[in-house]
Design an enzyme around this catalytic site. Structure first.
Site, PDB file in Angstrom:
ATOM      1  N   LYS A 181     -11.692  26.661  75.124  1.00 24.09           N
ATOM      2  CA  LYS A 181     -11.080  25.610  75.908  1.00 24.09           C
ATOM      3  C   LYS A 181     -12.085  24.530  76.270  1.00 24.09           C
ATOM      4  O   LYS A 181     -11.732  23.376  76.441  1.00 24.09           O
ATOM      5  CB  LYS A 181     -10.470  26.200  77.191  1.00 24.09           C
ATOM      6  CG  LYS A 181      -9.045  26.673  76.967  1.00 24.09           C
ATOM      7  CD  LYS A 181      -8.539  27.518  78.114  1.00 24.09           C
ATOM      8  CE  LYS A 181      -9.250  28.838  78.167  1.00 24.09           C
ATOM      9  NZ  LYS A 181      -8.649  29.855  79.015  1.00 24.09           N
ATOM     10  N   LYS A 213     -25.302  27.744  79.876  1.00 24.03           N
ATOM     11  CA  LYS A 213     -24.440  27.202  80.923  1.00 24.03           C
ATOM     12  C   LYS A 213     -25.184  26.334  81.919  1.00 24.03           C
ATOM     13  O   LYS A 213     -24.585  25.507  82.589  1.00 24.03           O
ATOM     14  CB  LYS A 213     -23.744  28.340  81.688  1.00 24.03           C
ATOM     15  CG  LYS A 213     -22.584  28.966  80.941  1.00 24.03           C
ATOM     16  CD  LYS A 213     -21.728  29.772  81.913  1.00 24.03           C
ATOM     17  CE  LYS A 213     -20.544  30.421  81.206  1.00 24.03           C
ATOM     18  NZ  LYS A 213     -19.777  31.278  82.124  1.00 24.03           N
ATOM     19  N   LYS A 240     -16.597  28.091  67.547  1.00 20.44           N
ATOM     20  CA  LYS A 240     -15.583  29.063  67.952  1.00 20.44           C
ATOM     21  C   LYS A 240     -14.470  28.383  68.748  1.00 20.44           C
ATOM     22  O   LYS A 240     -14.740  27.445  69.493  1.00 20.44           O
ATOM     23  CB  LYS A 240     -16.288  30.104  68.845  1.00 20.44           C
ATOM     24  CG  LYS A 240     -15.691  31.475  68.808  1.00 20.44           C
ATOM     25  CD  LYS A 240     -16.577  32.449  69.578  1.00 20.44           C
ATOM     26  CE  LYS A 240     -15.831  32.959  70.792  1.00 20.44           C
ATOM     27  NZ  LYS A 240     -16.532  34.030  71.508  1.00 20.44           N
TER      28      LYS A 240
END
Ligand code: TRP
Length: 331
Positions: free
Chosen positions: A195, A112, A192
């Site tokens: 969003k 991230k 996977k």
């Protein structure tokens, strides 16, 4: 004694079918024989920038989605994290028994933070808050996806460190990893469903029916079929969605029939896609109906308030003990 289970989900937009089949369905079935605490983690959501108005609406919307998907506020404590500030209080104390280097190893943090101009300290200590979420309720089972197992392991380590320093109090929670329902992206079946990859990659549980149809219609498959060919990722993913839907509907015959056609090299992908669409919609329709009714009844605020009240009772009791053990002021 019934095992206490805790899990959390970030209020970022609406649920997609990957969340539903991979996690929420599992959360719902755990309610049968566990004492469940489910939390919409808005403190976690602010580790990256999010519009406050959007956040508040998304937290409420996530509650509606969860209840529509079978989370039952009669049996389960469902609440929003920031309604119980003890989460952040315990997180501070846990921060003091967590190694800096333990946090620096977290793969989710590395992913991230990679390439970001600004990385908040909150994002770095995100797993400490997660440990506090779980252990504030002294939960022992944590239903999560593979990607969160490392964080649950860190929670175990934090529990051990706390116990060694202040005395035995916290149990060591175990991850409960669902039986592998891993729905992949429609547009890129190598990744996977999520969003973050963009609109074309996921199907929202509440998404407009025509939009779902067109996304399934344009899902990546492959160029052709020979008898006995190995299934490409995209086709396998469509079969996975069909199997999962069939499983819930108690009728796997469509999947079995189409699989036989695939094996003999006769399957028309357009027919596979239409069947996936029809079966999936049959699963989603009652959820969407419940979601609409709930929204109209306006009771979600009451449900969340009630959930927070129940959560706070447990949280306060455990925090009193923790304050006492750590030599802090006892309120
Ligand atoms: N980190 C989790 C995720 O991104 C969400 C979460 C926050 C969580 N607190 C939790 C999951 C506690 C399980 C238990 O999916």
């Amino acid at each position: 004694m019934v095992q206490r289970v805790f899990s959390g989900i970030q209020p970022t937009g609406t649920l997609h079918i990957g969340n539903y089949f991979g996690a929420i369905r599992n959360w719902a079935s755990l309610q049968e024989d566990h004492d469940c605490v489910y939390c919409i983690v808005d403190y976690h959501a602010i580790t990256t920038e999010i519009d406050p108005k959007v956040l508040r609406a998304a937290s409420r919307s996530m509650a509606l989605d969860l209840i529509a998907c079978g989370i039952d506020p009669q049996r389960t404590i469902l609440f929003t994290q920031s309604a119980v500030p003890e989460h952040t209080e315990l997180a501070w104390i846990f921060g003091c028994v967590t190694g800096y280097s333990d946090l620096a190893r977290m793969t989710q943090f590395k992913n991230k933070s990679a390439g970001k101009k600004f990385v908040s300290a909150g994002l770095f200590i995100y797993p400490v808050l997660q440990a506090a979420d779980i252990l504030l309720y002294r939960a022992t089972g944590v239903p999560v996806g593979e990607d969160q197992v490392q964080h649950v392991e860190l929670s175990r380590r934090i529990a051990r460190r706390f116990n060694a320093r202040f005395g035995e109090f916290f149990p060591e929670p175990e991850p409960i990893v669902g039986k592998g329902a891993r729905v992949m992206s429609l547009a890129d079946p190598a990744i996977k469903m999520s969003k973050t990859a963009g609109e074309a990659h996921y199907i929202g549980v509440m998404e407009d029916e025509r939009s779902i149809h067109s996304k399934i219609r344009s899902a990546v498959t492959d160029t052709g079929l020979k008898p006995g060919a190995t299934m490409s990722l995209g086709v396998a993913n469509l079969f996975e969605v069909l199997d999962l839907s069939g499983g819930l509907l108690g009728d796997r015959s469509a999947a079995a029939e189409l699989r036989t056609e695939f094996e003999s090299g006769k399957l028309m992908y357009s027919r596979l896609k239409d069947t996936v669409f029809e079966n999936l919609m049959e699963v989603l329709r009652p959820i969407r109906q419940r979601r609409r009714e709930l929204e109209a009844s306006g009771i979600v605020e009451d449900i969340l308030r009630e959930g927070a009240n129940k959560a706070r009772v447990i949280a306060r009791e455990n925090m009193t003990k923790v304050r006492e053990m750590a030599g802090l002021v006892i309120r």
